[in-house]
Design an enzyme around this catalytic site. Structure first.
Site, PDB file in Angstrom:
ATOM      1  N   GLU A   9       0.849  -1.185   0.000  1.00  0.00           N
ATOM      2  CA  GLU A   9       0.000   0.000   0.000  1.00  0.00           C
ATOM      3  C   GLU A   9       0.890   1.243   0.000  1.00  0.00           C
ATOM      4  O   GLU A   9       1.850   1.289   0.755  1.00  0.00           O
ATOM      5  CB  GLU A   9      -0.915   0.048   1.219  1.00  0.00           C
ATOM      6  CG  GLU A   9      -1.987   1.122   1.058  1.00  0.00           C
ATOM      7  CD  GLU A   9      -2.927   1.247   2.252  1.00  0.00           C
ATOM      8  OE1 GLU A   9      -2.536   0.868   3.361  1.00  0.00           O
ATOM      9  OE2 GLU A   9      -4.029   1.762   2.060  1.00  0.00           O
ATOM     10  N   ALA A  33       2.736  -0.053  10.605  1.00  0.00           N
ATOM     11  CA  ALA A  33       2.101  -1.358  10.481  1.00  0.00           C
ATOM     12  C   ALA A  33       1.177  -1.336   9.275  1.00  0.00           C
ATOM     13  O   ALA A  33       0.760  -0.268   8.827  1.00  0.00           O
ATOM     14  CB  ALA A  33       1.294  -1.689  11.738  1.00  0.00           C
ATOM     15  N   HIS A  85      -6.096  -0.921  15.537  1.00  0.00           N
ATOM     16  CA  HIS A  85      -6.251  -0.214  14.263  1.00  0.00           C
ATOM     17  C   HIS A  85      -6.174  -1.200  13.082  1.00  0.00           C
ATOM     18  O   HIS A  85      -7.063  -1.240  12.233  1.00  0.00           O
ATOM     19  CB  HIS A  85      -5.144   0.856  14.161  1.00  0.00           C
ATOM     20  CG  HIS A  85      -5.147   1.652  12.896  1.00  0.00           C
ATOM     21  ND1 HIS A  85      -5.550   2.961  12.849  1.00  0.00           N
ATOM     22  CD2 HIS A  85      -4.791   1.337  11.635  1.00  0.00           C
ATOM     23  CE1 HIS A  85      -5.442   3.413  11.613  1.00  0.00           C
ATOM     24  NE2 HIS A  85      -4.982   2.432  10.854  1.00  0.00           N
ATOM     25  N   GLU A  86      -5.108  -1.984  13.057  1.00  0.00           N
ATOM     26  CA  GLU A  86      -4.914  -2.902  11.922  1.00  0.00           C
ATOM     27  C   GLU A  86      -6.005  -3.960  11.876  1.00  0.00           C
ATOM     28  O   GLU A  86      -6.441  -4.378  10.806  1.00  0.00           O
ATOM     29  CB  GLU A  86      -3.531  -3.563  11.983  1.00  0.00           C
ATOM     30  CG  GLU A  86      -2.345  -2.591  11.995  1.00  0.00           C
ATOM     31  CD  GLU A  86      -2.389  -1.573  10.867  1.00  0.00           C
ATOM     32  OE1 GLU A  86      -2.952  -1.869   9.801  1.00  0.00           O
ATOM     33  OE2 GLU A  86      -1.863  -0.454  11.074  1.00  0.00           O
ATOM     34  N   GLU A 135      -8.946   4.892   6.803  1.00  0.00           N
ATOM     35  CA  GLU A 135      -8.036   5.358   7.861  1.00  0.00           C
ATOM     36  C   GLU A 135      -8.749   6.142   8.950  1.00  0.00           C
ATOM     37  O   GLU A 135      -8.423   6.002  10.129  1.00  0.00           O
ATOM     38  CB  GLU A 135      -6.901   6.182   7.247  1.00  0.00           C
ATOM     39  CG  GLU A 135      -6.033   5.389   6.268  1.00  0.00           C
ATOM     40  CD  GLU A 135      -5.451   4.131   6.871  1.00  0.00           C
ATOM     41  OE1 GLU A 135      -5.477   3.979   8.115  1.00  0.00           O
ATOM     42  OE2 GLU A 135      -4.969   3.275   6.108  1.00  0.00           O
TER      43      GLU A 135
END
Ligand SMILES: [Zn+2]
Length: 862
Positions: free
Chosen positions: A142, A278, A313-314, A336
């Site tokens: 990404e 990450a 978050h991930e 995000e």
């Protein structure tokens, strides 16, 4: 209004073929990719068979490839011609005759290179615990870097299934999104790993990692959760593993869709990046070690919190991003903003002592407003056309403002209603792609409220709203106030009046509350039952600054300690920003900060300490610098004395974090006690690597580095060179740039030229010098431009060097940055340049504005 209308039109007409986007005549269905990396040669070869769906008869197939040498192609078994457009990163396959509508088979063969920094397939070099050299391979795709690994339709909306196989050296482990379905030994004792077929997903989520690795796993229902690391440290993943297990249950319920893969690995890479910490590859989340592994001998409470929030978050992305993906990068914020908001929400719910929600009022919300209140801001949703612009989209507006406006919407709709909307969005769009308005549709359906109207005013225009509150009166048991709105700007007043639809909760301290929407430019009268000090934006969930008239502000300061924590933090943050922006006298902020006394919440102290540091930054290198440092030390020494240098059993995370902050601030400001402690601790490091208590390790090292003499700097360099733990080594490298002594900054730059450190470590060191001495670092980087670009990830190149100068107070710097950009950065890719120039201008304007108030405050004595 014109701006908004124009943008709305642009969004509505989002063309299928923006510049750089691929034709959709031919789409991938299944990639069968095999690669053979040669880690020693930093190169790899690959081959793929792609099952494609031809939707419209065509003789040409266009897909992405970058830095690949594509050597052969066939279509349905017949040779096809190849041409490559390097600038566009596109590969065109020309067929012998037009392909008919339906399924076909395309094969390609290529060679590629393994990068030193984290894009495409990349290597991380480190030293094993026994001193031997090791090299781990991993991928980072990404945003647009899957095309450096294999020719692909490398855009998020071309979802397909992937079957990956890879050769690994004997004894090494390979890992990908899906579990291996077979491992066989091939020529030379190497092992061929074949991984299971993925669900349909975007190319940027594919992952491959190979190395001397170990894995530890736990079962969570039908899903196996694993931690994978270099040998010897896998137990440091226990904390993340336990967190992930709990989070998986939470998310399965929250999203209403069970995690769809059989396993979820979390892979720790022993390196670093200038761009990310990450990456949410589906089923194979990659982390740099400090965000996954917890080393109790060195890490602090705040490190632990960071691991938790990054994992949260991930993992949120496994649904929001991986299962449902934005159609194109202009909606990146959907991924995000949502994941950033969710990490705070879930941290708050599952770790209540962290006060994560209140902390967000002064951390991510302030970060967003800082950028959003300048001319360099942009709407959350904005057109993205070039590869560089994709990289630039990963900024504070996308993440922090995205987080803030999602939080505002949840608060406005209510937790339950909001979740119901998210669940139906997931159910409807799983395995698909969306645009932002499709989320608003589901939330509007769940709530019956005009979600799109409110949210468009925040996502389709840049800027921070300012709600003015005045004429507060109480009569007959009802408080009324006049409320109006405008734009809060740190650089210049907005030329055109700007308005939003701001959900606003009003309340009296300890009394009733009332909900309203502030819209339009005309003043509105709002009411709330009860009398008492009036708080606007109660709970601080709405994305707006609030400015009170003098009388209303005096009342709030009087009742300061009776307000809830988030309202106290919000008042401090708004007053400081309004003072810096010239909207109100800075004395109002000083009056509010004076209310923060011994016994106040650690987050209030953090906010005040941040304000002092901000002021010191404005006046670095001026006669005000030393008095400000002295004032800061005088204010915080008693607070630190009360906290003590040692962590106390059972203390909360905000207390530990405050200790870390204050030790660091006092040390950097030259407090002799902290400086002496730092010298004594570091002297012990040579014989005892864990001599410094984890609770104050980082600020003690920073103090030592800032105050270092040449001999002490040499000692630090020796420690950095000798260190074998890659994470600890990175942190030592960063310290070498911090010295106050300019000659030592120059020596740090000399080191960047050598191969003492790895490519990512050189980027760390140069940025660290810029933090101390931006003028020196910028000039040096311009002179050594090719060298610097050689150790940067492609995605960071357009912003890195100009960013080095952003901290400068030298009047000559803006022209130097502009000249550099004119010469070397394409006009389309100057987001980083604009940000750097704006930062300088905003800092200078604020310093000029507040100088008299700061001088008066310093003259007053504490
Ligand atoms: Zn993310």
């Amino acid at each position: 209004m014109k701006r908004l209308a124009v943008l709305l039109a642009a969004i509505a007409a989002t063309p299928a073929l923006a510049q750089g986007q691929l034709p959709r005549d031919v789409v991938p269905v299944l990639y069968d990719i095999s690669v053979r990396p040669d880690a020693a040669a930093m190169a790899f070869s690959g081959a793929e068979t792609v099952t494609v769906e031809v939707r419209k008869a065509t003789r040409t197939i266009v897909l992405n490839a970058a830095d690949l040498d594509v050597t052969a192609a066939t279509f349905d078994g017949k040779p096809a011609r190849l041409s490559i457009d390097k600038a566009a990163q596109q590969l065109t396959v020309t067929l012998p005759r037009a392909a008919t509508v339906g399924r076909h088979s395309l094969t390609l063969q290529w060679t590629g290179k393994i990068n030193q920094s984290a894009s495409g397939l990349f290597a991380t070099d480190y030293v094993n615990q026994d001193g031997s050299a090791a090299r781990m391979l991993a991928t980072q795709f990404e945003a647009p870097d899957a095309r450096r690994f294999a020719p692909m339709w490398d855009e998020p909306s071309f979802k397909a299934r992937f079957k990956l196989s890879a050769e690994a050296p004997a004894g090494q482990m390979a890992v990908s999104n899906m579990p291996a379905v077979g491992v066989t030994t091939v020529a030379g004792g190497r092992q061929l790993y074949r991984f299971g077929e993925t669900p349909v997903m975007s190319s940027y989520l594919l992952f491959l990692g190979i190395g001397d690795l170990e894995r530890k796993a736990t079962q969570a229902g039908t899903v196996e959760i694993g931690v994978i690391s270099r040998k010897g440290v896998v137990d440091q993943g226990d904390y993340a593993l336990a967190a992930a297990k709990r989070l998986l249950t939470y998310y399965n319920d929250y999203f209403g869709q069970p995690y769809p893969l059989p396993k979820m690995d979390m892979i720790a890479g022993p390196g670093s990046s200038q761009f990310f910490s990450a990456m949410e590859n589906w089923g194979a989340i990659f982390y740099f070690e400090p965000t996954l592994l917890f080393d109790p001998t060195r890490a602090t409470e705040s490190d632990k919190q960071r691991i938790y929030t990054v994992v949260a978050h991930e993992m949120a992305h496994q649904w929001f991003g991986d299962l449902v993906t934005m159609r194109w990068w202009d909606d990146l914020w959907l991924n995000e903003g949502f994941a950033s908001w969710m990490e705070g929400k879930v941290s708050s719910e599952l770790n209540p002592t962290w006060n994560a929600e209140a902390a967000a009022v002064v951390s991510s919300r302030e970060a967003a407003m800082g950028q959003d209140a300048t001319a360099a801001t942009h709407p959350i949703i904005r057109p993205v056309q070039t590869v560089e612009q994709i990289g630039e989209a990963f900024d504070g507006i996308t993440y922090s403002k995205g987080e803030a406006v999602i939080g505002m919407l949840e608060s406005y709709l209510g937790e339950e209603t909001f979740r119901r909307g998210i669940r139906s969005y997931m159910a409807k769009h799983k395995y698909g792609n969306t645009v932002t308005d499709q989320l608003w549709e589901e939330l509007a359906a769940a709530s019956g409220k005009p979600v799109a109207n409110i949210m468009h005013s925040f996502t389709l225009q840049g800027g921070v709203p300012l709600v003015n509150v005045g004429n507060v009166r109480c009569a007959g048991g009802v408080t009324t106030a006049t409320v109006s709105q405008g734009r809060f700007g740190l650089d210049q007043p907005s030329k055109a009046p700007q308005t939003w639809q701001v959900p606003l909760v009003l309340g009296t301290v300890g009394g009733a509350r009332a909900d309203a929407i502030v819209s339009g430019a005309a003043p509105q009268t709002l009411t709330v039952r009860g009398c008492g000090a009036l708080v606007a934006n109660l709970g601080k969930q709405s994305y707006t600054r609030v400015m009170y008239d003098g009388a209303a502000h005096d009342t709030l300061v009087r009742d300061y300690t009776r307000m809830a924590l988030s309202d106290r933090l919000g008042l401090l943050a708004d007053d400081i920003a309004l003072g810096m922006g010239g909207y109100q006298d800075l004395s109002r902020a000083f009056a509010a900060m004076d209310k923060v006394r011994p016994g106040a919440d650690p987050l209030e102290w953090q906010t005040v300490a941040g304000a002092y540091a901000g002021m010191t930054g404005f006046f670095t290198g001026t006669p005000l610098e030393q008095p400000l440092r002295a004032r800061s030390n005088a204010r915080f020494a008693p607070v630190l004395a009360q906290l003590g240098y040692d962590a106390k059993p059972g203390e909360t995370a905000p207390v530990s974090n405050l200790r870390q902050t204050l030790v660091g601030r006092q040390g950097v400001n030259g407090d002799p006690d902290v400086a002496a402690r730092a010298r004594s601790y570091v002297a012990q490091l040579r014989t005892n690597p864990t001599a410094i208590p984890p609770a104050i390790r980082q600020p003690i090292l920073t103090t030592y580095a800032v105050n270092a003499t040449p001999a002490e700097w040499d000692a630090l360099l020796a420690i950095a060179r000798a260190e074998t733990n890659p994470v600890v080594k990175n942190s030592y490298v960063g310290l070498l740039g911090l010295a106050r002594d300019k000659a030592l900054n120059q020596r740090a730059l000399d080191l960047v030229k050598t191969d003492t450190f790895t490519a990512p470590q050189r980027a760390i060191l140069l940025r660290s010098v810029a933090g101390r001495n931006p003028d020196l670092a910028f000039d040096w980087a311009v002179t050594n431009r090719n060298l610097v670009n050689s150790f940067l990830e492609e995605s960071t190149r357009s912003g890195y060097i100009v960013g080095l100068g952003a901290g400068s107070n030298d009047p000559a710097m803006p022209a130097k940055i502009q000249a550099y950009a004119d010469k070397y950065i394409p006009a389309t890719d100057r987001g980083g340049t604009t940000r750097a120039l704006t930062q300088i201008a905003v800092r200078k304007a604020a310093a000029d504005r507040v100088r008299p108030a700061v001088e008066a405050w310093l003259a007053q004595g504490s």
